[in-house]
Design a protein around this motif. Sequence first.
Motif, short mmCIF file in Angstrom:
data_model
loop_
_atom_site.label_atom_id
_atom_site.label_comp_id
_atom_site.label_asym_id
_atom_site.label_seq_id
_atom_site.Cartn_x
_atom_site.Cartn_y
_atom_site.Cartn_z
N ASN A 193 21.05 23.71 -12.80
CA ASN A 193 20.91 22.79 -11.67
C ASN A 193 22.23 22.13 -11.26
O ASN A 193 22.23 21.07 -10.64
CB ASN A 193 19.87 21.71 -12.01
CG ASN A 193 18.46 22.26 -12.00
OD1 ASN A 193 18.07 22.95 -11.07
ND2 ASN A 193 17.69 21.98 -13.04
N ARG A 195 25.56 21.22 -9.12
CA ARG A 195 25.59 20.93 -7.68
C ARG A 195 26.86 21.34 -6.96
O ARG A 195 26.91 21.28 -5.73
CB ARG A 195 25.37 19.43 -7.47
CG ARG A 195 24.08 18.91 -8.08
CD ARG A 195 23.93 17.41 -7.83
NE ARG A 195 22.84 16.83 -8.59
CZ ARG A 195 22.53 15.54 -8.56
NH1 ARG A 195 23.24 14.70 -7.82
NH2 ARG A 195 21.52 15.09 -9.29
N SER A 234 18.42 27.51 -5.37
CA SER A 234 18.29 26.68 -6.57
C SER A 234 18.13 27.53 -7.82
O SER A 234 17.78 28.71 -7.75
CB SER A 234 17.09 25.74 -6.42
OG SER A 234 15.89 26.49 -6.27
#
Length: 275
Positions: A193, A195, A234
Amino acid sequence: LYFLKLKAAASTTTMSLSIRKQNAKENKFGAQVPYGDPTWYQEWNSPYFNDSHKRFRTAMREFVDSEIIPYCAEWDENRKIPREVYKKCADAGWLGGVIGFWPSQYAGTKIAGGVRPEEWDTFHELILVDELARCGSAGVCWGLCVGLTIGLPPVLHFGSKYLQDKVCKPCLMGEKVICLAVTEPYAGSDVANLRTTAVKSEDGKHYIVNGEKKWITNGVFADFFTVAVRTGGSGMGGLSFLLLERSMPGITTRQMQCQGVWSSGTTYITFEDVK
């Protein structure tokens, strides 16, 4: 305190040299403290170590005793390792051995102790780590090896021939420093996850990288950054690796003030529209 550290390091080196000379006469190695060294150092039988390992062990101990231990306190206090030390480690014939095998095409064929590249195995690397760790400074160990150990293999195994030729030899020969930039302020072990993004430019010829990385070992003095970025959706399926260079505009590094491992260069990195 600083003087006492240096004096203690010098005393330790002198004592180590004296012990080594005595043990050489008795065909022994190390301080001979029970379980203070690997058991095969005390002539316990092992099927995994041969004469090449003994020669490499001797060369590594001599190098660490003379070129690393006396300066650890100074490098930790200065929060960096002088650049020429990396070159010295490569010239001594061991820096190339921290990536899991010996890449002769980029690291050359000289290995400490006269070991041949085809002889190199995991146990030589184990000796390397054991002997280097005797310096007693995790910061120095990490500062010399960690960026190379984890930052270079993605390039060496998956990079294009152009990238490999550009990056691998300078790093393995101690001329350049590389680091791995994965961890973020909000995504440490949760790599899937992260970014930091890499979005293609309108003309499709470049990636534009934006994001932050944290706790990056060697980052503050790295020339190359192996960076995990999000190029897709994602989750783990949307991640990629890009190799960024210090010279690219938009890369900012600052050394983090940690409680220890000062000379390893723990770094906070910001990428702002890096092209």
